[in-house]
Design a protein around this motif. Sequence first.
Motif, PDB file in Angstrom:
ATOM      1  N   THR A 224      43.674  62.295  54.332  1.00  0.00           N
ATOM      2  CA  THR A 224      45.087  61.925  54.309  1.00  0.00           C
ATOM      3  C   THR A 224      45.949  62.976  54.988  1.00  0.00           C
ATOM      4  OG1 THR A 224      44.726  60.738  52.225  1.00  0.00           O
ATOM      5  CG2 THR A 224      47.002  61.252  52.811  1.00  0.00           C
ATOM      6  N   ALA A 225      45.648  64.256  54.721  1.00  0.00           N
ATOM      7  CA  ALA A 225      46.411  65.337  55.349  1.00  0.00           C
ATOM      8  C   ALA A 225      46.245  65.318  56.870  1.00  0.00           C
ATOM      9  CB  ALA A 225      45.969  66.676  54.779  1.00  0.00           C
ATOM     10  N   LYS A 226      45.032  65.067  57.328  1.00  0.00           N
ATOM     11  CA  LYS A 226      44.812  65.004  58.768  1.00  0.00           C
ATOM     12  C   LYS A 226      45.520  63.810  59.388  1.00  0.00           C
ATOM     13  CE  LYS A 226      40.381  67.361  59.295  1.00  0.00           C
ATOM     14  NZ  LYS A 226      39.008  67.230  59.785  1.00  0.00           N
ATOM     15  N   LEU A 227      45.471  62.673  58.706  1.00  0.00           N
ATOM     16  CA  LEU A 227      46.122  61.477  59.230  1.00  0.00           C
ATOM     17  C   LEU A 227      47.627  61.682  59.352  1.00  0.00           C
ATOM     18  CD1 LEU A 227      45.535  58.554  60.101  1.00  0.00           C
ATOM     19  CD2 LEU A 227      45.974  57.846  57.739  1.00  0.00           C
ATOM     20  N   VAL A 228      48.221  62.296  58.333  1.00  0.00           N
ATOM     21  CA  VAL A 228      49.661  62.567  58.371  1.00  0.00           C
ATOM     22  C   VAL A 228      49.995  63.560  59.484  1.00  0.00           C
ATOM     23  CG1 VAL A 228      51.589  63.564  57.088  1.00  0.00           C
ATOM     24  CG2 VAL A 228      50.000  62.003  55.938  1.00  0.00           C
ATOM     25  N   SER A 229      49.168  64.591  59.629  1.00  0.00           N
ATOM     26  CA  SER A 229      49.419  65.594  60.669  1.00  0.00           C
ATOM     27  C   SER A 229      49.313  64.985  62.065  1.00  0.00           C
ATOM     28  CB  SER A 229      48.444  66.760  60.523  1.00  0.00           C
ATOM     29  OG  SER A 229      47.109  66.336  60.738  1.00  0.00           O
ATOM     30  N   VAL A 230      48.325  64.100  62.265  1.00  0.00           N
ATOM     31  CA  VAL A 230      48.182  63.448  63.570  1.00  0.00           C
ATOM     32  C   VAL A 230      49.375  62.534  63.845  1.00  0.00           C
ATOM     33  CG1 VAL A 230      46.839  61.733  64.839  1.00  0.00           C
ATOM     34  CG2 VAL A 230      45.677  63.594  63.688  1.00  0.00           C
ATOM     35  N   GLY A 231      49.780  61.763  62.843  1.00  0.00           N
ATOM     36  CA  GLY A 231      50.931  60.892  63.029  1.00  0.00           C
ATOM     37  C   GLY A 231      52.188  61.662  63.363  1.00  0.00           C
ATOM     38  N   ALA A 232      52.418  62.777  62.671  1.00  0.00           N
ATOM     39  CA  ALA A 232      53.600  63.599  62.939  1.00  0.00           C
ATOM     40  C   ALA A 232      53.534  64.223  64.335  1.00  0.00           C
ATOM     41  CB  ALA A 232      53.723  64.683  61.874  1.00  0.00           C
ATOM     42  N   ALA A 233      52.347  64.696  64.720  1.00  0.00           N
ATOM     43  CA  ALA A 233      52.199  65.312  66.038  1.00  0.00           C
ATOM     44  C   ALA A 233      52.418  64.290  67.151  1.00  0.00           C
ATOM     45  CB  ALA A 233      50.823  65.953  66.161  1.00  0.00           C
ATOM     46  N   LEU A 234      51.862  63.093  66.987  1.00  0.00           N
ATOM     47  CA  LEU A 234      52.046  62.052  68.004  1.00  0.00           C
ATOM     48  C   LEU A 234      53.513  61.661  68.143  1.00  0.00           C
ATOM     49  CD1 LEU A 234      48.968  59.725  67.355  1.00  0.00           C
ATOM     50  CD2 LEU A 234      49.297  61.325  69.241  1.00  0.00           C
ATOM     51  N   PHE A 235      54.236  61.632  67.022  1.00  0.00           N
ATOM     52  CA  PHE A 235      55.652  61.269  67.080  1.00  0.00           C
ATOM     53  C   PHE A 235      56.488  62.383  67.714  1.00  0.00           C
ATOM     54  CE2 PHE A 235      59.910  61.338  65.178  1.00  0.00           C
ATOM     55  CZ  PHE A 235      60.376  60.100  65.613  1.00  0.00           C
ATOM     56  N   LEU A 236      56.263  63.607  67.300  1.00  0.00           N
ATOM     57  CA  LEU A 236      57.078  64.714  67.792  1.00  0.00           C
ATOM     58  C   LEU A 236      56.786  65.030  69.265  1.00  0.00           C
ATOM     59  CD1 LEU A 236      56.884  67.099  64.697  1.00  0.00           C
ATOM     60  CD2 LEU A 236      58.798  65.624  65.377  1.00  0.00           C
ATOM     61  N   LEU A 237      55.538  64.825  69.671  1.00  0.00           N
ATOM     62  CA  LEU A 237      55.134  65.142  71.044  1.00  0.00           C
ATOM     63  C   LEU A 237      54.945  63.898  71.901  1.00  0.00           C
ATOM     64  CD1 LEU A 237      52.508  67.915  70.209  1.00  0.00           C
ATOM     65  CD2 LEU A 237      54.906  68.235  70.849  1.00  0.00           C
ATOM     66  N   ARG A 238      55.593  62.793  71.514  1.00  0.00           N
ATOM     67  CA  ARG A 238      55.370  61.520  72.197  1.00  0.00           C
ATOM     68  C   ARG A 238      55.787  61.564  73.670  1.00  0.00           C
ATOM     69  NH1 ARG A 238      59.684  61.272  68.897  1.00  0.00           N
ATOM     70  NH2 ARG A 238      61.658  60.356  69.605  1.00  0.00           N
ATOM     71  N   LYS A 239      56.802  62.359  74.001  1.00  0.00           N
ATOM     72  CA  LYS A 239      57.233  62.455  75.392  1.00  0.00           C
ATOM     73  C   LYS A 239      56.246  63.250  76.245  1.00  0.00           C
ATOM     74  CE  LYS A 239      62.170  62.095  74.338  1.00  0.00           C
ATOM     75  NZ  LYS A 239      63.507  62.740  74.480  1.00  0.00           N
ATOM     76  N   LYS A 240      55.405  64.046  75.579  1.00  0.00           N
ATOM     77  CA  LYS A 240      54.414  64.837  76.297  1.00  0.00           C
ATOM     78  C   LYS A 240      53.129  64.055  76.535  1.00  0.00           C
ATOM     79  CE  LYS A 240      56.760  68.762  76.456  1.00  0.00           C
ATOM     80  NZ  LYS A 240      57.142  69.417  77.711  1.00  0.00           N
ATOM     81  N   TRP A 241      52.537  63.542  75.415  1.00  0.00           N
ATOM     82  CA  TRP A 241      51.205  62.954  75.575  1.00  0.00           C
ATOM     83  C   TRP A 241      51.229  61.598  76.246  1.00  0.00           C
ATOM     84  CZ3 TRP A 241      50.266  58.261  73.305  1.00  0.00           C
ATOM     85  CH2 TRP A 241      51.052  57.900  72.224  1.00  0.00           C
ATOM     86  N   VAL A 242      52.396  60.900  76.216  1.00  0.00           N
ATOM     87  CA  VAL A 242      52.483  59.632  76.929  1.00  0.00           C
ATOM     88  C   VAL A 242      52.278  59.829  78.413  1.00  0.00           C
ATOM     89  CG1 VAL A 242      54.091  57.796  77.597  1.00  0.00           C
ATOM     90  CG2 VAL A 242      53.877  58.425  75.207  1.00  0.00           C
ATOM     91  N   GLU A 243      52.766  60.967  78.950  1.00  0.00           N
ATOM     92  CA  GLU A 243      52.579  61.253  80.367  1.00  0.00           C
ATOM     93  C   GLU A 243      51.115  61.535  80.709  1.00  0.00           C
ATOM     94  OE1 GLU A 243      55.105  64.477  81.347  1.00  0.00           O
ATOM     95  OE2 GLU A 243      56.970  63.383  80.957  1.00  0.00           O
ATOM     96  N   TRP A 244      50.334  61.949  79.714  1.00  0.00           N
ATOM     97  CA  TRP A 244      48.921  62.225  79.990  1.00  0.00           C
ATOM     98  C   TRP A 244      48.147  60.952  80.264  1.00  0.00           C
ATOM     99  CZ3 TRP A 244      47.196  66.046  75.545  1.00  0.00           C
ATOM    100  CH2 TRP A 244      48.094  67.111  75.493  1.00  0.00           C
ATOM    101  N   VAL A 245      48.467  59.901  79.536  1.00  0.00           N
ATOM    102  CA  VAL A 245      47.624  58.707  79.518  1.00  0.00           C
ATOM    103  C   VAL A 245      48.237  57.521  80.231  1.00  0.00           C
ATOM    104  CG1 VAL A 245      46.548  59.438  77.374  1.00  0.00           C
ATOM    105  CG2 VAL A 245      48.551  57.966  77.287  1.00  0.00           C
ATOM    106  N   MET A 246      49.485  57.603  80.677  1.00  0.00           N
ATOM    107  CA  MET A 246      50.140  56.462  81.329  1.00  0.00           C
ATOM    108  C   MET A 246      50.708  56.859  82.691  1.00  0.00           C
ATOM    109  SD  MET A 246      52.150  54.651  78.165  1.00  0.00           S
ATOM    110  CE  MET A 246      51.263  54.100  76.696  1.00  0.00           C
TER     111      MET A 246
END
Length: 246
Positions: A224-246
């Motif tokens: 659960t802790a990992k899932l929450v951390s991944v969700g928070a990281a994806l949301f906060l860094l969404r402008k960064k990682w979207v450029e990696w994959v799209m």
Amino acid sequence: MNLYVDDMTPKPNSLLGVSATTVTNSNWKIWLLGLAVIAALSLSALNFNSFGLPMQIGISALFVMICYAGAYRQFSRTPVVSYVLCGVASVAILLLGLHIMDLSDVQNSITYIGYLAFCSCIWLLNGLVARMAIFQICGWFGLVGTYSWLLMQKLEHPSWFSLELSWIPLSVVLIWMAWLAHHTNKQAASVLMLVGGLAWFLPEAMTFIVDNELSARLIQISFTAKLVSVGAALFLLRKKWVEWVM
């Protein structure tokens, strides 16, 4: 081309990129060559077990190389045929190798795992060269499976900390590699990010297949802790990682 073809103009019929005109106007020599190749492959398959080990390896390698060569030749013309040929070659290199090792009475499990790692590297390299994401995923999954097997051999009764320490650095390295690759190959970056994200949760998944003394509550809290951390990281860094994959 269909946008500029009039509705009254008949469209050419084709099957896997081969038009009906090509079939009707084909030369008899091509048909004879095709029948000879099919006959050679069929006879080789029927008598495969009676051949010596060097000949079995040679026939297997030749078949795989022909499939890969045909796949690369057809990639720009008919991608569907290219994917099918790559799939046939990738499955064949694994199954034929396992069959030859079984006929040779190989009992060492390390040999089988090593061959799986070898096939995974071939799949991964083929996926990178041909820009086929599915083969990159299969290659990484095969290498991750090999690494999991090695961990199970070394860690007889792993603790929570040892499992996390075995997978979290690998996950971070894969995601870091995705960041490095996104400038030149966004497809490879997407695959690396996917595999790195899955590796993040593999310590909890391995608790179901290894002999350990971890409590179910600890596993659930960790997941659960990992899932929450991944969700928070994806949301906060969404402008960064979207450029990696799209």
